[in-house]
Structures are given as C-alpha cells and as structure tokens.
Motif scaffolding. Sequence first.
Motif, PDB file in Angstrom:
ATOM      1  N   MET A 125      15.467  -5.659   6.447  1.00 55.31           N
ATOM      2  CA  MET A 125      14.906  -6.135   5.191  1.00 55.31           C
ATOM      3  C   MET A 125      14.363  -4.831   4.563  1.00 55.31           C
ATOM      4  SD  MET A 125      11.682  -8.864   4.419  1.00 55.31           S
ATOM      5  CE  MET A 125      11.015  -8.724   5.685  1.00 55.31           C
ATOM      6  N   ASN A 126      14.500  -5.030   3.040  1.00 60.26           N
ATOM      7  CA  ASN A 126      14.461  -3.894   2.042  1.00 60.26           C
ATOM      8  C   ASN A 126      12.864  -4.352   1.510  1.00 60.26           C
ATOM      9  OD1 ASN A 126      16.336  -2.158   2.855  1.00 60.26           O
ATOM     10  ND2 ASN A 126      17.628  -3.469   1.300  1.00 60.26           N
ATOM     11  N   ILE A 127      11.983  -3.884   1.557  1.00 63.02           N
ATOM     12  CA  ILE A 127      10.807  -4.059   1.088  1.00 63.02           C
ATOM     13  C   ILE A 127      10.028  -2.920   0.242  1.00 63.02           C
ATOM     14  CG2 ILE A 127       8.096  -4.525   1.689  1.00 63.02           C
ATOM     15  CD1 ILE A 127       9.166  -5.120   4.738  1.00 63.02           C
ATOM     16  N   ILE A 128       9.783  -3.450  -1.161  1.00 59.89           N
ATOM     17  CA  ILE A 128       8.993  -2.332  -1.859  1.00 59.89           C
ATOM     18  C   ILE A 128       7.606  -2.825  -2.407  1.00 59.89           C
ATOM     19  CG2 ILE A 128      11.185  -1.458  -2.845  1.00 59.89           C
ATOM     20  CD1 ILE A 128      10.927  -3.219  -5.364  1.00 59.89           C
ATOM     21  N   GLY A 129       6.660  -2.099  -2.963  1.00 63.77           N
ATOM     22  CA  GLY A 129       5.525  -2.715  -3.243  1.00 63.77           C
ATOM     23  C   GLY A 129       4.762  -1.511  -4.065  1.00 63.77           C
ATOM     24  N   ILE A 130       3.547  -2.170  -4.401  1.00 62.23           N
ATOM     25  CA  ILE A 130       2.765  -1.403  -5.179  1.00 62.23           C
ATOM     26  C   ILE A 130       1.189  -1.535  -4.144  1.00 62.23           C
ATOM     27  CG2 ILE A 130       1.260  -1.030  -7.391  1.00 62.23           C
ATOM     28  CD1 ILE A 130       3.613  -1.997  -8.743  1.00 62.23           C
ATOM     29  N   ALA A 131       0.656  -0.456  -4.037  1.00 60.82           N
ATOM     30  CA  ALA A 131      -0.965  -0.401  -3.431  1.00 60.82           C
ATOM     31  C   ALA A 131      -1.812   0.092  -4.535  1.00 60.82           C
ATOM     32  CB  ALA A 131      -0.956   0.416  -2.216  1.00 60.82           C
ATOM     33  N   ALA A 132      -2.884  -0.593  -4.838  1.00 61.34           N
ATOM     34  CA  ALA A 132      -3.902  -0.279  -5.842  1.00 61.34           C
ATOM     35  C   ALA A 132      -5.101  -1.067  -5.868  1.00 61.34           C
ATOM     36  CB  ALA A 132      -3.327  -0.468  -7.338  1.00 61.34           C
ATOM     37  N   CYS A 133      -6.195  -0.115  -5.478  1.00 63.86           N
ATOM     38  CA  CYS A 133      -7.658  -0.899  -5.370  1.00 63.86           C
ATOM     39  C   CYS A 133      -8.467  -0.462  -6.533  1.00 63.86           C
ATOM     40  CB  CYS A 133      -8.221  -0.208  -4.179  1.00 63.86           C
ATOM     41  SG  CYS A 133      -8.520   1.457  -4.296  1.00 63.86           S
ATOM     42  N   THR A 134      -9.662  -0.901  -6.522  1.00 64.16           N
ATOM     43  CA  THR A 134     -10.444  -1.038  -7.972  1.00 64.16           C
ATOM     44  C   THR A 134     -10.794   0.559  -8.300  1.00 64.16           C
ATOM     45  OG1 THR A 134     -12.482  -1.486  -6.672  1.00 64.16           O
ATOM     46  CG2 THR A 134     -11.432  -3.405  -7.929  1.00 64.16           C
ATOM     47  N   ALA A 135     -11.124   1.176  -7.151  1.00 66.11           N
ATOM     48  CA  ALA A 135     -11.398   2.836  -7.460  1.00 66.11           C
ATOM     49  C   ALA A 135     -10.181   3.694  -7.493  1.00 66.11           C
ATOM     50  CB  ALA A 135     -12.204   3.181  -6.271  1.00 66.11           C
ATOM     51  N   GLY A 136      -8.989   3.091  -6.769  1.00 63.73           N
ATOM     52  CA  GLY A 136      -7.889   3.763  -6.944  1.00 63.73           C
ATOM     53  C   GLY A 136      -7.870   5.236  -6.024  1.00 63.73           C
ATOM     54  N   ILE A 137      -8.584   5.025  -4.873  1.00 61.25           N
ATOM     55  CA  ILE A 137      -8.631   6.215  -4.088  1.00 61.25           C
ATOM     56  C   ILE A 137      -8.254   5.611  -2.834  1.00 61.25           C
ATOM     57  CG2 ILE A 137      -9.858   8.237  -3.292  1.00 61.25           C
ATOM     58  CD1 ILE A 137     -11.771   7.782  -5.816  1.00 61.25           C
ATOM     59  N   ALA A 138      -9.228   5.469  -1.886  1.00 60.15           N
ATOM     60  CA  ALA A 138      -9.037   5.404  -0.541  1.00 60.15           C
ATOM     61  C   ALA A 138      -8.397   4.194   0.156  1.00 60.15           C
ATOM     62  CB  ALA A 138     -10.556   5.374   0.101  1.00 60.15           C
ATOM     63  N   HIS A 139      -8.829   2.905  -0.553  1.00 62.64           N
ATOM     64  CA  HIS A 139      -8.192   1.883   0.090  1.00 62.64           C
ATOM     65  C   HIS A 139      -6.666   1.615  -0.385  1.00 62.64           C
ATOM     66  CE1 HIS A 139     -12.291   0.360   0.632  1.00 62.64           C
ATOM     67  NE2 HIS A 139     -11.679  -0.263   1.594  1.00 62.64           N
TER      68      HIS A 139
END
Length: 107
Positions: free
Chosen positions: A1-15
């Motif tokens: 399977m081909n998976i793409i995505g975005i990760a983004a937290c409120t601070a935009g750092i660690a999480h």
Amino acid sequence: MNIIGIAACTAGIAHTYIAKEKLITAAKNAGHNIHIETQGTIGVQDEIPDELIKSADIVILAIDVKVSGRERFADKKIIEVPTEIAIKSPNKLIKKIEEAISQQSYR
C-alpha cells in the motif's frame, strides 16, 4: 500500500516529528511505502511530491491544527487523527487503515 500524509501539532515541534517517525516505522514494518510531510514552526518539510500523491492509496493526516495544501488530496481517501494517536498507537492505526482499504476493494 502507498501511504502519504501530513503531521502537524499545535506547537509544530516535538509531536509533529515524533508522529512522523512513528508512522513511518509502523508502515514500513507492515510492508508499506510511506511519505510523511511535516508542517510546523519552521514551515513545510519533506513536501509530498505530486507523483506520490497520484499513486497514494490513502492519506493520513496526523494533525492538531489546520494544515496547508489539503486540497492536493481532494480525490483521495483521508484518515484524520490527532498526533497523539499516531504517537501512542501507530501500529493499530496502520492496521485499521489496512482493514479499511481491504473492505473498500471488495466493493
């Protein structure tokens, strides 16, 4: 399977970066291709190339904030979860995605 995505937290750092690494590890361990873009305080990193968007089976949005460029995925199946889910249960998330895709292919 081909998976793409975005990760983004409120601070935009660690999480953001922890979620990215957990998703990549879980997907690769399950035998899938994955590319995760990050959006945060330093901007967009590892932007998803158009050819990966075209070949993607699913889009994971592990986000706690509004992200830019979401319209790129208009014709794709999207799973949206908080970064906490991607961090704490990445293997379960990948398993649920596998099940959703397999059920969809039987229709």
